[in-house]
Design a protein around this motif. Structure first.
Motif, PDB file in Angstrom:
ATOM      1  N   TYR A   1       1.139  -0.483  -0.299  1.00  0.00           N
ATOM      2  CA  TYR A   1      -0.219   0.083   0.193  1.00  0.00           C
ATOM      3  C   TYR A   1       0.705   1.086  -0.057  1.00  0.00           C
ATOM      4  CZ  TYR A   1      -3.874  -3.037   1.388  1.00  0.00           C
ATOM      5  OH  TYR A   1      -4.612  -4.475   1.558  1.00  0.00           O
ATOM      6  N   LYS A   2       0.284   2.388  -0.616  1.00  0.00           N
ATOM      7  CA  LYS A   2       1.093   3.358  -0.598  1.00  0.00           C
ATOM      8  C   LYS A   2       0.007   5.037  -0.488  1.00  0.00           C
ATOM      9  CE  LYS A   2       4.742   2.144  -2.440  1.00  0.00           C
ATOM     10  NZ  LYS A   2       6.475   2.215  -1.900  1.00  0.00           N
ATOM     11  N   ILE A   3       0.750   5.729  -0.180  1.00  0.00           N
ATOM     12  CA  ILE A   3      -0.035   6.957   0.276  1.00  0.00           C
ATOM     13  C   ILE A   3       1.103   8.151  -0.313  1.00  0.00           C
ATOM     14  CG2 ILE A   3      -0.606   8.012   2.042  1.00  0.00           C
ATOM     15  CD1 ILE A   3      -1.457   6.567   3.902  1.00  0.00           C
ATOM     16  N   THR A   4      -0.031   9.054  -1.314  1.00  0.00           N
ATOM     17  CA  THR A   4       0.700   9.707  -1.435  1.00  0.00           C
ATOM     18  C   THR A   4       0.206  11.592  -1.195  1.00  0.00           C
ATOM     19  OG1 THR A   4       0.254   9.080  -3.188  1.00  0.00           O
ATOM     20  CG2 THR A   4       0.771  11.310  -3.738  1.00  0.00           C
ATOM     21  N   ILE A   5       1.484  12.113  -0.875  1.00  0.00           N
ATOM     22  CA  ILE A   5       0.905  13.947  -0.471  1.00  0.00           C
ATOM     23  C   ILE A   5       1.640  14.537  -1.586  1.00  0.00           C
ATOM     24  CG2 ILE A   5       3.697  13.598   0.946  1.00  0.00           C
ATOM     25  CD1 ILE A   5       2.191  15.170   3.286  1.00  0.00           C
ATOM     26  N   ASP A   6       0.859  15.685  -1.771  1.00  0.00           N
ATOM     27  CA  ASP A   6       1.413  16.680  -2.459  1.00  0.00           C
ATOM     28  C   ASP A   6       1.432  18.091  -2.224  1.00  0.00           C
ATOM     29  OD1 ASP A   6       2.373  18.148  -5.169  1.00  0.00           O
ATOM     30  OD2 ASP A   6       1.023  17.265  -6.666  1.00  0.00           O
ATOM     31  N   GLY A   7       1.091  19.561  -2.693  1.00  0.00           N
ATOM     32  CA  GLY A   7       1.267  20.576  -1.965  1.00  0.00           C
ATOM     33  C   GLY A   7       2.823  21.416  -1.967  1.00  0.00           C
ATOM     34  N   GLU A   8       1.815  21.897  -0.020  1.00  0.00           N
ATOM     35  CA  GLU A   8       3.265  23.104   0.090  1.00  0.00           C
ATOM     36  C   GLU A   8       4.032  21.725   1.103  1.00  0.00           C
ATOM     37  OE1 GLU A   8       3.738  26.342  -1.408  1.00  0.00           O
ATOM     38  OE2 GLU A   8       1.981  25.431  -2.282  1.00  0.00           O
ATOM     39  N   ILE A   9       4.056  20.861   0.968  1.00  0.00           N
ATOM     40  CA  ILE A   9       5.439  20.247   1.432  1.00  0.00           C
ATOM     41  C   ILE A   9       6.819  19.909   0.766  1.00  0.00           C
ATOM     42  CG2 ILE A   9       4.584  18.486   0.509  1.00  0.00           C
ATOM     43  CD1 ILE A   9       4.406  18.341   4.000  1.00  0.00           C
ATOM     44  N   LYS A  10       7.703  19.743   1.499  1.00  0.00           N
ATOM     45  CA  LYS A  10       8.307  19.930   1.714  1.00  0.00           C
ATOM     46  C   LYS A  10       9.751  18.161   0.532  1.00  0.00           C
ATOM     47  CE  LYS A  10      10.676  22.622   5.295  1.00  0.00           C
ATOM     48  NZ  LYS A  10      11.596  22.632   6.450  1.00  0.00           N
ATOM     49  N   ILE A  11       9.040  17.214   0.924  1.00  0.00           N
ATOM     50  CA  ILE A  11       9.398  16.432   0.590  1.00  0.00           C
ATOM     51  C   ILE A  11       7.634  15.515  -0.307  1.00  0.00           C
ATOM     52  CG2 ILE A  11      10.659  14.413   0.561  1.00  0.00           C
ATOM     53  CD1 ILE A  11      12.043  15.205   3.226  1.00  0.00           C
ATOM     54  N   PRO A  12       7.651  16.534  -1.235  1.00  0.00           N
ATOM     55  CA  PRO A  12       5.836  15.932  -1.630  1.00  0.00           C
ATOM     56  C   PRO A  12       6.680  14.112  -2.333  1.00  0.00           C
ATOM     57  CG  PRO A  12       6.794  17.382  -3.405  1.00  0.00           C
ATOM     58  CD  PRO A  12       8.235  17.150  -1.650  1.00  0.00           C
ATOM     59  N   GLY A  13       5.586  13.345  -2.146  1.00  0.00           N
ATOM     60  CA  GLY A  13       5.793  11.788  -3.232  1.00  0.00           C
ATOM     61  C   GLY A  13       4.812  10.390  -2.810  1.00  0.00           C
ATOM     62  N   GLU A  14       5.297   9.967  -2.887  1.00  0.00           N
ATOM     63  CA  GLU A  14       4.483   8.651  -2.196  1.00  0.00           C
ATOM     64  C   GLU A  14       5.288   8.120  -0.821  1.00  0.00           C
ATOM     65  OE1 GLU A  14       1.902   6.323  -6.100  1.00  0.00           O
ATOM     66  OE2 GLU A  14       4.000   5.473  -5.631  1.00  0.00           O
ATOM     67  N   TYR A  15       4.397   7.477  -0.254  1.00  0.00           N
ATOM     68  CA  TYR A  15       5.124   6.651   0.788  1.00  0.00           C
ATOM     69  C   TYR A  15       4.293   5.689   1.441  1.00  0.00           C
ATOM     70  CZ  TYR A  15       7.555  11.684   1.692  1.00  0.00           C
ATOM     71  OH  TYR A  15       8.340  12.577   1.628  1.00  0.00           O
TER      72      TYR A  15
END
Length: 808
Positions: free
Chosen positions: A487-501
Motif C-alpha cells: 500500500y502507498k499514500i501520496t502527499i502533495d502541495g506545500e510540503i517539503k518532500i512531496p511524493g509517495e510513502y
C-alpha cells in the motif's frame, strides 16, 4: 706472500721507459720518464696479460704508480690504452678467450650454428612435438661454463696456454689435424683423444722440462679451452634429416632440436644413438617430458649417427584429461601409464570408466574400461580413448528456500524428514507462514509433483505431518509478508518532500507530515485528504469516486490532524496561502535620475509609476526612446514548439524559430510612447509591468544610423525636415544587393516602421533623432534556363491553338 711479491714485480714492469722491451719492464724503478704514447701494442698487451695472470686491476696499482713518479696524465693514458686492448682483443690471446668489457667476463668461441625451425602442423597433436617446434627453446650448450674434466680433445680445438711468474709465456695453440699442439721451445705434444684433464698434466710436464722456474714453482702454468671444435653428426628419420656440424659439447637433445625432432611417423621413445656402427644408447624423450629426467641426454662424438625409427604403436586420448593428444606407447605399458603421460583426469572427468574405440582386422569395436582395469589394460595400436564429463546432477541434493534463516542446498540422507531439514536451516523466521509449505518432488520419470505440509503440526511433534523427504526435493516456506499488499499514500502541495510513502497501520496525518519534512512557509492551514470509496455494491445515486476530508492545521490546535488515521491510497494535499508572494522586481536603466531595481508594489503597477519612483526622466533623456525589454519565458518557447504549422517533417522554419527564441533573442521589446503617457497616464501605452522587465530610457542622440546593404554604414547628423531618402543618399545609396523598397526604420523606443506604396507612389516613414535605418538584401532568385522558357512557350502556343479551335 708470493702473490704480493708478484704484484710488486708487476709494478716495476709496468712503469719502465717506453723504449724498453716488454721483458725488461720488471726491472724499472723510476716511472717519471714513462711515455705511454711510445709504448707499442705488444707492450700494452704484455701489461694486460700480467694484470690478468695476477688477478689485479689497473686501479689497484694506481697509488703505487703515482708514488714511483708517474704523472696522473700518463697513468690516465695507460688506463685508456689498456681499456682499448680489453675491448678489441688484439693481444696475443686474440685467437683464444675474448674479454667482454660490458659483461666483465670471458667468452669461449664457437662457430655459430643456425637452424630454421619448421612448424609441424600435421603432427601437432603428437605428444612431444611442441618440444621441437618452439623456436624459443634451445638446447645449445653453454660455452661460459667450465670445461668438463672428461672433455676429449681433438683436431679443431684450441688451447690457451699461459706461463706466469718469473718466466712468462702466453699463446693460443690449436690442436692440429695430427692431434698435436705445438708450443714454442717445448715442441709438439700429442693430445688428441685425451681428456682435458690428462692433456693439462701432460703439457705442464713438458713445459716444466724447458722452463726451470715452472719446475721450481716460481712460475705457474694455466691451460684452458679457448675454442671448441665442431663435430659432424648424422640424423636419420627427423623432420630435417642430414649431416650437421655442431659443437663438440653438444648432446643428443641439441642434435634432435637442430633436426626438428622426429618426422611424421618417427618414434619419440625408441631413438637410437649409433657410435662406431653399434647402438650406444636408446633415448626415450618421454622420460624428459614427463619426469624431467635427462639421463638419456648424453654427449655426442664425431661421426655419431642418430637414428629415429618409425613408431610401433600410437593411441589417442580425448576428452576430460589435462593434456589430450596422440601418445606413443611401449610394449607392456598400461592405460595407467597413458593417463600419467596426459597428466591425469581434469576436474570434470567421469572416472568410473573410460570408453575406448578399438580397431580390429575387419571393423571397429567399442570397449569400456572400468576403473579397476586401468592398471592392467594394455592399449593397442590405433586405440582412441574418450574420457567423458560427469553428469550435471546430484546424488544427494535437497533444497529449502523461503522464510528460514539459512535457505540453501543441503545433503540428503535416507530417513531425512522435514523437521530435520528445518533444523539444518537454523529454523523458521518470525514471518514464516506455518499453516502450509510446499514440496516440489522429482519423480522417477523426471516429471515433478507438488506436496503440501502443515509446518505448525510438524513443529508440534505430529509424526504423520513430519513426512519423509527424497533427494532433489525443493521445500518452500512462505512468508506472511508475501501475502501482504503493497500500500502507498501520496502527499502533495506545500510540503517539503512531496511524493509517495509506504502505508503502515495506524499511520496518522501528523506522522505523514513529519515524514514528508513538514510544511513549507507558504502552506495554508487547509489540508485536504481524498480517500477512495470501497463498496461491494454499486450505488447509482452516488456518482462520487472519492470521499473528501477538509482539515485545519495550526501550531496551537492540531488535534484533528494528529488523530486523523490514514488509510491505503489516501491522497493528501496541503493548500497554498491565498496571498503569499515574494517581492518581485523590475530594472530601470538609462537616462533616469535614479537607476536600479524596483519592487513591484502591486500586480497592476505600470511603467509610469515606476519611472516616477525613479525620479522621472533626466535632462539628457530621449522622450521618444523609452522601451521595455521583457524576457522571453520558457512557456512561450514551448508553445511555439507545440504548434503544428503543417510545414512537413523536413521543413526547418519552426525549428529555426524556436532556436532563435532560445539562443538569439533573450527578450522581447515593447515600445513606449512616453509623450502620450505623460499627457494621459490612463493611455493604453502605459503598460502593466511583469517581474523581470527592464525599463530602458535611451540618451538623446542627434544622429541617424544607416546600416545594412548600403555603400557606407555610418551615422548621419539629424536634420529636421529631411526625409528617408536624404539619409540613404548621405551614405552613398544602396549597394548592388540592397532592397530599398523593403527598407525599414527602428525608432529609439524599439518601434519599427516600413515604407509603403499607394498608386505607384512610395512613401517612407518619418525619421526621428536616434533612429536606425536598415536596408535588407534582395533575396536570391534563379533565372530560368532556355529549356524552361521553351517549355513555357510551348504551353502558351498550345493554349492559343486550343482557344482558336474552340471559337471556330
Amino acid at each position: 706472500m708470493k702473490k704480493i711479491i708478484t704484484v710488486f714485480l708487476l709494478v716495476f714492469a709496468l712503469f719502465q721507459s717506453g723504449s724498453l722491451k716488454a721483458q725488461d719492464l720488471l726491472k724499472g724503478t723510476d716511472l717519471s720518464t714513462v711515455k705511454v704514447d711510445y709504448l707499442s701494442d705488444a707492450e700494452i698487451a704484455k701489461i694486460k696479460s700480467q694484470l690478468q695472470s695476477n688477478n689485479t686491476t689497473i686501479e689497484q696499482v694506481e697509488p703505487m704508480a703515482l708514488a714511483k713518479g708517474m704523472s696522473a696524465t700518463e697513468f690516465a693514458k695507460l688506463k685508456v690504452r689498456l681499456g682499448s686492448q680489453f675491448a678489441t682483443g688484439t693481444t696475443g690471446v686474440s685467437n683464444g678467450d675474448v674479454y667482454d668489457e660490458k659483461k666483465g667476463e670471458q667468452n669461449r668461441k664457437q662457430e655459430k650454428i643456425v637452424n630454421k625451425k619448421v612448424k609441424d602442423t600435421l603432427n601437432s597433436l603428437v605428444f612431444g612435438s611442441e618440444l621441437f617446434d618452439n623456436p624459443d627453446l634451445n638446447f645449445e650448450p653453454n660455452l661460459k661454463l667450465a670445461t668438463p674434466v672428461n672433455y676429449v680433445l681433438g683436431p679443431g680445438d684450441e688451447l690457451q696456454i699461459s706461463v706466469y711468474g718469473v718466466q712468462e709465456y702466453n699463446a693460443s695453440v690449436p690442436v692440429t689435424t695430427e692431434g698435436k699442439v705445438s708450443i714454442q721451445y717445448v715442441g709438439q705434444i700429442p693430445v688428441s683423444g685425451m681428456t682435458i684433464e690428462a692433456a693439462t698434466q701432460k703439457i705442464k710436464s713438458a713445459i716444466a722440462r724447458v722452463y726451470s722456474t715452472v719446475a721450481s714453482g716460481q712460475s705457474q702454468v694455466g691451460i684452458s679451452l679457448s675454442r671448441i671444435r665442431t663435430i659432424k653428426v648424422t640424423i636419420i628419420g627427423s623432420k630435417q634429416p642430414g649431416n650437421y656440424s655442431i659443437s663438440s659439447l653438444a648432446t643428443v637433445y641439441n642434435a634432435l632440436f637442430l633436426g626438428g625432432g622426429p618426422g611424421k611417423n618417427g618414434s619419440y621413445r625408441n631413438i637410437e644413438l649409433l657410435r662406431n656402427n653399434k647402438v650406444y644408447r636408446k633415448i626415450d624423450i618421454y622420460n624428459f617430458l614427463v619426469n624431467g629426467n635427462q639421463s638419456d641426454n648424453v654427449g655426442l662424438k664425431d661421426n655419431d649417427v642418430i637414428r629415429i625409427p618409425a613408431y610401433s604403436q600410437r593411441v589417442t586420448l580425448e576428452g576430460e584429461v589435462k593434456r589430450p593428444g596422440i601418445f606413443e606407447m611401449k610394449s607392456g605399458e598400461t592405460f595407467k601409464d597413458l593417463l600419467a603421460f596426459a597428466s591425469g583426469f581434469n576436474e570434470f572427468a567421469y572416472t568410473a570408466s573410460v570408453n575406448v574405440l578399438q580397431k580390429t582386422s575387419k571393423d571397429l569395436k567399442v570397449k569400456d574400461i572400468k576403473f579397476s582395469e586401468f592398471g592392467s589394460y594394455k592399449p593397442l595400436a590405433g586405440d582412441v580413448f574418450r574420457v567423458s564429463k560427469i553428469l550435471n546432477r546430484f546424488e544427494n541434493r535437497i533444497r529449502i528456500e523461503g522464510a528460514v534463516f539459512r535457505p540453501n542446498i543441503y545433503s540428503f540422507y535416507e530417513g531425512m524428514r522435514i523437521s530435520d531439514l528445518i533444523q539444518q536451516a537454523d529454523g523458521l523466521k518470525e514471518d514464516a507462514y506455518t499453516k502450509r509449505a510446499t514440496i516440489v518432488r522429482t519423480k522417477a520419470d523426471l516429471t515433478t509433483e507438488a506436496a503440501h505440509v502443515n509446518l505448525e503440526k510438524v513443529l508440534s511433534g505430529d509424526a504423520e505431518a513430519n513426512i519423509s523427504l527424497q533427494k532433489e526435493d525443493i521445500i518452500t516456506v512462505y512468508s506472511v509478508l508475501d501475502f501482504k499488499e503493497d500500500y502507498k499514500i501520496t502527499i502533495d502541495g506545500e510540503i517539503k518532500i512531496p511524493g509517495e510513502y509506504e502505508f503502515h497501520e495506524n499511520l496518522t496525518l501528523k506522522d505523514l507530515l513529519l515524514q514528508a519534512g513538514g510544511l513549507t512557509g507558504s502552506a495554508s492551514k487547509r489540508i485536504e485528504v481524498a480517500r477512495m470509496i470501497k463498496s461491494d455494491e454499486i450505488n447509482a445515486t452516488n456518482s462520487s469516486k472519492v470521499q473528501l476530508f477538509n482539515l485545519e492545521y495550526t501550531e496551537v490546535n492540531n488535534e484533528e490532524v494528529r488523530n486523523f488515521v490514514l488509510e491505503p491510497f489516501d491522497v493528501v494535499n496541503v493548500r497554498r496561502m491565498a496571498v503569499y508572494e515574494k517581492p518581485e522586481m523590475v530594472t530601470v536603466s538609462g537616462a533616469v535620475n535614479y537607476t536600479g531595481k524596483y519592487v513591484l508594489a502591486s500586480k497592476k503597477e505600470k511603467i509610469y509609476d515606476v519611472i516616477q519612483r525613479a525620479g522621472g526622466l533626466s535632462s539628457i533623456a530621449n522622450v521618444d526612446g523609452v522601451k521595455i525589454k521583457r524576457p522571453i519565458q520558457a512557456k512561450q518557447i514551448e508553445a511555439i514548439e507545440n504548434v503544428n504549422l503543417n510545414l512537413g517533417k523536413k521543413d526547418s522554419i519552426q525549428n529555426k524559430l524556436a532556436k532563435k527564441l532560445k539562443e538569439d533573442l533573450k527578450y522581447a521589446t515593447i515600445p513606449v510612447d512616453w509623450r502620450k503617457i505623460v499627457k494621459d497616464p490612463t493611455d493604453k501605452t502605459n503598460v502593466t509591468l511583469f517581474p523581470g522587465d527592464e525599463i530602458e530610457v535611451s540618451v538623446y542622440n542627434e544622429s541617424v544610423k544607416v546600416t545594412g546593404s548600403v555603400l557606407l554604414t555610418s551615422e548621419i547628423p539629424y536634420n529636421k525636415g529631411k526625409g528617408f531618402n536624404y539619409y540613404l543618399e548621405s551614405v552613398g545609396g544602396t549597394d548592388a544587393k540592397g532592397w530599398k523598397n523593403k527598407a525599414y526604420i527602428i525608432y529609439p523606443n524599439g518601434k519599427a516602421a516600413v515604407s509603403s506604396s499607394f498608386f505607384f507612389i512610395r512613401s517612407y516613414p518619418k525619421v526621428l533623432p536616434g533612429s536606425q535605418i536598415v536596408v535588407p538584401e534582395k533575396p536570391e532568385t534563379r533565372k530560368m534556363s532556355t529549356g524552361e522558357w521553351v517549355s513555357i512557350g510551348s504551353v502558351i502556343t498550345s493554349l492559343a491553338l486550343l482557344i482558336v479551335t474552340s471559337f471556330k
